[in-house]
Write a protein that holds these residues in place. Structure first.
Motif, short mmCIF file in Angstrom:
data_model
loop_
_atom_site.label_atom_id
_atom_site.label_comp_id
_atom_site.label_asym_id
_atom_site.label_seq_id
_atom_site.Cartn_x
_atom_site.Cartn_y
_atom_site.Cartn_z
N GLN A 16 0.83 -1.20 0.00
CA GLN A 16 0.00 0.00 0.00
C GLN A 16 0.87 1.26 0.00
N LEU A 17 1.97 1.21 0.82
CA LEU A 17 2.89 2.35 0.85
C LEU A 17 3.54 2.55 -0.51
N ILE A 18 3.98 1.41 -1.12
CA ILE A 18 4.61 1.50 -2.45
C ILE A 18 3.63 2.09 -3.45
N LYS B 51 3.82 9.64 -9.43
CA LYS B 51 3.14 9.94 -10.69
C LYS B 51 2.53 11.32 -10.64
N GLU B 52 1.93 11.62 -9.49
CA GLU B 52 1.31 12.94 -9.35
C GLU B 52 2.38 14.02 -9.42
N ASN B 53 3.53 13.75 -8.71
CA ASN B 53 4.63 14.72 -8.75
C ASN B 53 5.16 14.86 -10.18
N GLU B 54 5.31 13.72 -10.85
CA GLU B 54 5.77 13.74 -12.23
C GLU B 54 4.82 14.52 -13.12
N TYR B 55 3.55 14.22 -12.86
CA TYR B 55 2.52 14.90 -13.65
C TYR B 55 2.59 16.40 -13.40
N ILE B 56 2.74 16.72 -12.07
CA ILE B 56 2.81 18.15 -11.72
C ILE B 56 4.05 18.76 -12.37
#
Length: 196
Positions: A145-147, A155-160
């Protein structure tokens, strides 16, 4: 033995004949012989000897009775001893059998207690293993779950970041229309921009 008795009779007869007639009559009176007063000295001696033989036979019979009673008493005592010994042996045998049975039951009880203890230990081990497996499974699920969360965050950071870089690239491509623009994010949070 008969000869001894006859010899004794002859000796007694001689002794009695040596006594006076009066002494013989007194002896007959003491023994309560019937009609002793009408007898001659010789007849009285014969009567006394006859009476003594009768007494001897009676005494011998009494001795035989006493001896038989003694024999019976000895046999009875022997039989009682034999029965007491048999009873003691039987009691010993029963006590030994009882002790053996108690030992057998104690051994069986100990074996059963050992079996139950082993089963309990096995069950405790099984439960401990299951608990450990469950804890490992839960820890693994938490790690997954942590992974997953980390991947999602990445992904969100990458997306951002890619959105940020996209906007920057778009702005730079307006300024440098024929050039290739590469924006790289550094670990310290700064960006490197290459324009070719």
């Amino acid at each position: 033995m008969i000869k001894n008795l006859l010899d004794n009779d002859e000796n007694k007869k001689d002794k009695l004949l040596k006594l006076s007639f009066r002494e013989i009559r007194l002896e007959a009176k003491k023994l309560s012989l019937h009609l002793y007063s009408r007898k001659t000295k010789k007849e009285l001696v014969e009567l006394l000897l006859k009476d003594q033989k009768k007494l001897l036979i009676e005494n011998k019979s009494n001795d035989d009775v006493v001896a038989e009673e003694d024999r019976l008493a000895i046999e009875k005592a022997k039989e009682e001893d034999r029965l007491a010994i048999e009873k003691a042996k039987e009691e010993d045998r029963l006590a030994i059998e009882k002790a053996k049975e108690e030992d057998r039951l104690a051994i069986e009880k100990a074996k059963e207690e050992d079996r139950l203890a082993i089963e309990k230990a096995k069950e405790e081990d099984r439960l401990a293993i299951e608990k450990a497996k469950e804890e490992e499974r839960i820890a693994f699920l938490k790690k997954l779950q942590l992974i997953k969360i980390e991947k999602t965050n990445a992904k969100e950071n990458e997306y951002i970041i890619s959105n940020k870089n996209k906007n920057l690239k778009r702005l730079l491509s307006h300024s440098f229309p024929d050039k290739k623009i590469i924006v790289t994010d550094n670990k310290d949070g700064s960006q490197t921009i290459l324009i070719n």
